[in-house]
Design a protein around this motif. Structure first.
Motif, PDB file in Angstrom:
ATOM      1  N   ALA A  98       3.852  -9.307  26.855  1.00 46.59           N
ATOM      2  CA  ALA A  98       4.736  -8.354  26.253  1.00 46.59           C
ATOM      3  C   ALA A  98       4.576  -8.390  24.643  1.00 46.59           C
ATOM      4  CB  ALA A  98       5.789  -8.172  26.964  1.00 46.59           C
ATOM      5  N   VAL A  99       4.782  -9.750  24.280  1.00 47.64           N
ATOM      6  CA  VAL A  99       4.724  -9.808  22.852  1.00 47.64           C
ATOM      7  C   VAL A  99       3.520  -9.180  22.269  1.00 47.64           C
ATOM      8  CG1 VAL A  99       4.887 -11.194  20.907  1.00 47.64           C
ATOM      9  CG2 VAL A  99       6.367 -11.686  23.114  1.00 47.64           C
ATOM     10  N   THR A 100       2.353  -9.627  22.899  1.00 46.63           N
ATOM     11  CA  THR A 100       1.144  -9.359  22.253  1.00 46.63           C
ATOM     12  C   THR A 100       0.840  -7.761  22.164  1.00 46.63           C
ATOM     13  OG1 THR A 100       0.293 -11.426  22.799  1.00 46.63           O
ATOM     14  CG2 THR A 100      -1.206  -9.434  22.421  1.00 46.63           C
ATOM     15  N   GLY A 101       1.419  -7.002  23.587  1.00 44.05           N
ATOM     16  CA  GLY A 101       1.193  -5.789  23.594  1.00 44.05           C
ATOM     17  C   GLY A 101       2.070  -4.975  22.629  1.00 44.05           C
ATOM     18  N   SER A 102       3.195  -5.634  22.477  1.00 45.52           N
ATOM     19  CA  SER A 102       4.132  -4.928  21.371  1.00 45.52           C
ATOM     20  C   SER A 102       3.530  -5.104  19.809  1.00 45.52           C
ATOM     21  CB  SER A 102       5.804  -5.750  21.432  1.00 45.52           C
ATOM     22  OG  SER A 102       6.179  -5.577  22.795  1.00 45.52           O
ATOM     23  N   PHE A 103       2.965  -6.259  19.532  1.00 48.17           N
ATOM     24  CA  PHE A 103       2.298  -6.208  18.226  1.00 48.17           C
ATOM     25  C   PHE A 103       1.182  -5.361  18.030  1.00 48.17           C
ATOM     26  CE2 PHE A 103      -0.927  -8.352  15.822  1.00 48.17           C
ATOM     27  CZ  PHE A 103      -0.233  -8.299  14.794  1.00 48.17           C
ATOM     28  N   ALA A 104       0.143  -5.224  19.194  1.00 47.23           N
ATOM     29  CA  ALA A 104      -1.109  -4.715  19.160  1.00 47.23           C
ATOM     30  C   ALA A 104      -0.811  -3.252  18.698  1.00 47.23           C
ATOM     31  CB  ALA A 104      -1.828  -4.795  20.303  1.00 47.23           C
ATOM     32  N   THR A 105       0.020  -2.402  19.474  1.00 48.43           N
ATOM     33  CA  THR A 105       0.222  -1.139  19.334  1.00 48.43           C
ATOM     34  C   THR A 105       0.741  -0.683  17.918  1.00 48.43           C
ATOM     35  OG1 THR A 105       2.319  -1.164  20.344  1.00 48.43           O
ATOM     36  CG2 THR A 105       0.523  -0.447  21.747  1.00 48.43           C
ATOM     37  N   ARG A 106       1.484  -1.583  17.153  1.00 50.47           N
ATOM     38  CA  ARG A 106       1.885  -1.212  16.031  1.00 50.47           C
ATOM     39  C   ARG A 106       0.975  -1.692  14.754  1.00 50.47           C
ATOM     40  NH1 ARG A 106       6.576   1.240  16.459  1.00 50.47           N
ATOM     41  NH2 ARG A 106       5.893   2.388  14.602  1.00 50.47           N
ATOM     42  N   ILE A 107      -0.012  -2.324  15.062  1.00 46.30           N
ATOM     43  CA  ILE A 107      -0.897  -2.671  13.799  1.00 46.30           C
ATOM     44  C   ILE A 107      -1.305  -1.418  12.859  1.00 46.30           C
ATOM     45  CG2 ILE A 107      -3.255  -3.279  13.450  1.00 46.30           C
ATOM     46  CD1 ILE A 107      -3.063  -5.507  15.768  1.00 46.30           C
ATOM     47  N   PRO A 108      -1.423  -0.440  13.285  1.00 49.96           N
ATOM     48  CA  PRO A 108      -1.861   0.685  12.323  1.00 49.96           C
ATOM     49  C   PRO A 108      -0.394   1.008  11.563  1.00 49.96           C
ATOM     50  CG  PRO A 108      -2.516   1.414  14.348  1.00 49.96           C
ATOM     51  CD  PRO A 108      -1.895   0.118  14.781  1.00 49.96           C
ATOM     52  N   TRP A 109       0.624   0.945  11.940  1.00 47.10           N
ATOM     53  CA  TRP A 109       1.968   0.947  11.209  1.00 47.10           C
ATOM     54  C   TRP A 109       2.180  -0.155  10.351  1.00 47.10           C
ATOM     55  CZ3 TRP A 109       6.135  -1.511   9.443  1.00 47.10           C
ATOM     56  CH2 TRP A 109       7.218  -0.831   9.091  1.00 47.10           C
ATOM     57  N   ILE A 110       1.706  -1.155  10.818  1.00 53.24           N
ATOM     58  CA  ILE A 110       1.806  -2.657   9.757  1.00 53.24           C
ATOM     59  C   ILE A 110       0.675  -2.568   8.607  1.00 53.24           C
ATOM     60  CG2 ILE A 110       1.525  -5.288   9.674  1.00 53.24           C
ATOM     61  CD1 ILE A 110       2.693  -5.202  12.537  1.00 53.24           C
ATOM     62  N   GLN A 111      -0.533  -2.174   9.062  1.00 49.15           N
ATOM     63  CA  GLN A 111      -1.607  -1.993   7.944  1.00 49.15           C
ATOM     64  C   GLN A 111      -0.963  -0.762   6.883  1.00 49.15           C
ATOM     65  OE1 GLN A 111      -5.012  -0.072   9.597  1.00 49.15           O
ATOM     66  NE2 GLN A 111      -6.251  -0.348   7.967  1.00 49.15           N
ATOM     67  N   ASP A 112      -0.599   0.370   7.591  1.00 48.78           N
ATOM     68  CA  ASP A 112       0.129   1.138   6.242  1.00 48.78           C
ATOM     69  C   ASP A 112       1.158   0.666   5.474  1.00 48.78           C
ATOM     70  OD1 ASP A 112      -1.886   2.970   7.286  1.00 48.78           O
ATOM     71  OD2 ASP A 112      -0.594   4.278   8.254  1.00 48.78           O
ATOM     72  N   HIS A 113       2.005  -0.136   6.157  1.00 48.61           N
ATOM     73  CA  HIS A 113       3.181  -0.391   5.670  1.00 48.61           C
ATOM     74  C   HIS A 113       2.962  -1.492   4.375  1.00 48.61           C
ATOM     75  CE1 HIS A 113       7.515  -1.809   4.950  1.00 48.61           C
ATOM     76  NE2 HIS A 113       7.009  -2.950   5.073  1.00 48.61           N
ATOM     77  N   ALA A 114       1.859  -2.414   4.800  1.00 54.06           N
ATOM     78  CA  ALA A 114       1.385  -3.229   3.792  1.00 54.06           C
ATOM     79  C   ALA A 114       0.487  -2.741   2.547  1.00 54.06           C
ATOM     80  CB  ALA A 114       0.995  -4.675   4.410  1.00 54.06           C
ATOM     81  N   GLN A 115       0.022  -1.261   2.999  1.00 53.62           N
ATOM     82  CA  GLN A 115      -1.012  -0.864   2.174  1.00 53.62           C
ATOM     83  C   GLN A 115      -2.320  -1.533   2.080  1.00 53.62           C
ATOM     84  OE1 GLN A 115       0.435  -0.023  -1.616  1.00 53.62           O
ATOM     85  NE2 GLN A 115       2.233   0.990  -0.717  1.00 53.62           N
ATOM     86  N   LEU A 116      -3.075  -1.954   3.370  1.00 51.50           N
ATOM     87  CA  LEU A 116      -4.256  -2.626   3.447  1.00 51.50           C
ATOM     88  C   LEU A 116      -5.240  -1.906   4.136  1.00 51.50           C
ATOM     89  CD1 LEU A 116      -2.580  -5.665   5.815  1.00 51.50           C
ATOM     90  CD2 LEU A 116      -2.950  -5.334   3.158  1.00 51.50           C
ATOM     91  N   GLY A 117      -6.525  -1.824   3.583  1.00 54.30           N
ATOM     92  CA  GLY A 117      -7.674  -1.412   4.167  1.00 54.30           C
ATOM     93  C   GLY A 117      -8.360  -2.231   5.341  1.00 54.30           C
ATOM     94  N   ALA A 118      -9.488  -1.823   5.859  1.00 57.78           N
ATOM     95  CA  ALA A 118     -10.115  -2.441   7.091  1.00 57.78           C
ATOM     96  C   ALA A 118     -10.156  -4.013   6.913  1.00 57.78           C
ATOM     97  CB  ALA A 118     -11.162  -1.670   7.643  1.00 57.78           C
ATOM     98  N   GLY A 119     -10.820  -4.251   5.478  1.00 56.30           N
ATOM     99  CA  GLY A 119     -11.185  -5.459   5.357  1.00 56.30           C
ATOM    100  C   GLY A 119     -10.039  -6.450   4.971  1.00 56.30           C
ATOM    101  N   THR A 120      -9.036  -5.953   4.203  1.00 55.77           N
ATOM    102  CA  THR A 120      -8.002  -6.841   4.056  1.00 55.77           C
ATOM    103  C   THR A 120      -7.304  -7.080   5.424  1.00 55.77           C
ATOM    104  OG1 THR A 120      -6.754  -4.711   3.259  1.00 55.77           O
ATOM    105  CG2 THR A 120      -7.626  -6.529   1.775  1.00 55.77           C
ATOM    106  N   LEU A 121      -6.925  -6.169   6.321  1.00 59.58           N
ATOM    107  CA  LEU A 121      -6.269  -6.048   7.397  1.00 59.58           C
ATOM    108  C   LEU A 121      -7.269  -7.264   8.395  1.00 59.58           C
ATOM    109  CD1 LEU A 121      -4.328  -5.372   9.547  1.00 59.58           C
ATOM    110  CD2 LEU A 121      -5.866  -3.762  10.442  1.00 59.58           C
ATOM    111  N   GLY A 122      -8.552  -7.421   8.350  1.00 59.25           N
ATOM    112  CA  GLY A 122      -9.263  -8.213   9.196  1.00 59.25           C
ATOM    113  C   GLY A 122      -8.819  -9.742   8.459  1.00 59.25           C
ATOM    114  N   LEU A 123      -8.823  -9.756   7.053  1.00 53.82           N
ATOM    115  CA  LEU A 123      -8.549 -10.921   6.467  1.00 53.82           C
ATOM    116  C   LEU A 123      -7.178 -11.432   7.096  1.00 53.82           C
ATOM    117  CD1 LEU A 123      -8.928 -13.307   4.290  1.00 53.82           C
ATOM    118  CD2 LEU A 123      -7.913 -11.651   2.724  1.00 53.82           C
TER     119      LEU A 123
END
Length: 412
Positions: free
Chosen positions: A28-53
């Motif tokens: 459940a921890v993994t599922g909770s995190f995975a669905t909000r990755i787009p939000w985290i990406q936007d919040h930290a202002q990351l592109g695909a490459g920096t998110l991958g990093l």
């Protein structure tokens, strides 16, 4: 291992339910995190490459910390070690959504990966010990409960994303709830301890040669799992331009099919054998990958991610079983294969990001499709020489054995 002298059928059934609850909370921890990755990406202002990093840092944290799990288990006993490590894991869910930028996110994900790896090793080790004492296969269904947890977590995340809920609030509430659930579940697991005078396990166990190909099969399956969990929502949002709620639903579709397949996996393997099961699963996962990259609409992508989840679901439990029968040192083989497979799952998200940054997310999931097809080609490596019932299990006890080329016959 010693301890927990009550090994009556009723006690073992209760222990099985309890360790299944632990797997569920972990997922459940993994599922909770995975669905909000787009939000985290936007919040930290990351592109695909920096998110991958950033998503490479869980792999680094796990690689550094996983070898410590065996020593923690040895020192404190299985139940106490699992309790502490599981609490660290559930609470680590709070950290990534708090990160305002790339450096802080990398540090948060380093901790997230370290706690994930240690708690994962501890619960799988205790799951194998419970299976040995029951004398029949339960690992597929335990991993099924992990997928149920991932499904529940991702479903809650889908609702939160659709409602526009701040991920910091969502993850705080989820972490507190899952910590409470995990603590209740751990109370019922077997309380096993290393025998008096037993030597502490090594810091790192290299897999013997007999387990390397088995580890490679696990690597392919877990790479596809990690890529789909962490990038499916981003794929639907960025490639297919769906809204946040539908994008998050792709993770739910993936987790749902994995959960169903793992819950019935023991019965399927009993009937058809491990090799044929994995080969058929590879075909389904390959078809799913082709749908994702070839059918450019949300319905096709959702169906594709669902087929990938269905196809790879039982590979990891069967890889552990095959490793345990692959040579004279089953514990070392299982530990080595676990290191390969779980490191694969933590590396996969960053690798997908790197390929996407250089080319596109479509090409990234083309790579996932190729690895899915490798399951079809390589399934026969799960056919080690069968061992007799006098063969050693993980702790010197006879464990369930079967000829993996034929339907399993696993009895107490």
């Amino acid at each position: 291992m010693t301890g927990d002298s009550d090994l009556s059928p009723a006690r073992l059934r209760h222990a099985r339910i309890a360790i299944a609850g632990v797997f569920c909370a972990h997922g459940a921890v993994t599922g909770s995190f995975a669905t909000r990755i787009p939000w985290i990406q936007d919040h930290a202002q990351l592109g695909a490459g920096t998110l991958g990093l950033a998503l490479a840092f869980p792999a680094l944290g796990a690689a550094l910390a996983m070898p410590l799990a065996g020593r923690i288990n040895h020192r404190f006993g299985a139940r106490t070690a699992l309790r502490g490590l599981l609490v660290l894991w559930t609470l680590s869910l709070i950290l990534p959504s708090l990160a305002p930028n790339l450096p802080v996110l990398c540090l948060a994900l380093l901790v997230y990966g370290a706690t994930a790896g240690m708690s994962d090793v501890a619960m799988n080790a205790l799951g194998v010990e419970t299976e040995n004492r029951l004398g029949r296969s339960i690992m597929s269904s335990l991993h099924g409960m992990w997928s149920v947890g991932a499904l529940l977590g991702s479903a809650a995340g889908t609702v939160a994303a659709h409602a526009g809920t701040d991920a910091r609030l969502h993850h705080l509430v989820a972490a507190l709830v899952l910590t409470a659930v995990g603590l209740v579940a751990v109370q019922g697991v077997l309380d096993l301890r290393s025998a008096e005078g037993a030597e502490a396990p090594p810091h790192f166990a290299l897999p013997p040669k007999s387990a390397l190909l088995i580890g490679a099969i696990g690597f392919c399956a877990v790479f596809a799992e990690g890529a789909s969990l962490d990038w499916s929502a981003v794929y639907l949002r960025d490639v297919l331009h769906t809204d946040a709620g539908l994008a998050a639903a792709s993770t739910t579709a993936f987790a749902l099919t994995m959960a169903v397949a793992r819950l019935v996996g023991d019965r399927v393997v009993d009937r058809f054998g491990a090799v044929r099961t994995v080969r058929a699963g590879g075909v389904l996962a390959t078809l799913g990958g082709l749908l994702v990259v070839g059918v450019r609409n949300p319905a096709g992508a959702l169906a594709g991610f669902g087929l990938i989840g269905l196809g790879i679901a039982v590979v990891v439990p069967l890889a552990f079983a095959a490793a345990g029968r692959s040579g004279p040192a089953p514990a070392q083989a299982i530990a080595g294969v676990a290191t390969i497979t779980y490191t694969s799952g933590l590396i996969a998200p960053s690798a997908i990001g790197a390929v996407a940054d250089a080319t596109s997310l479509v090409v990234s999931f083309g790579l996932v499709t190729v690895l899915a097809f490798a399951l079809v080609v390589g399934a026969s490596v799960l056919r080690p020489k069968p061992v007799g019932r006098s063969g050693s299990g993980l702790c010197g006890k006879a464990g369930p054995v079967a000829d993996l080329d034929e339907p399993a016959d696993i009895r107490p």
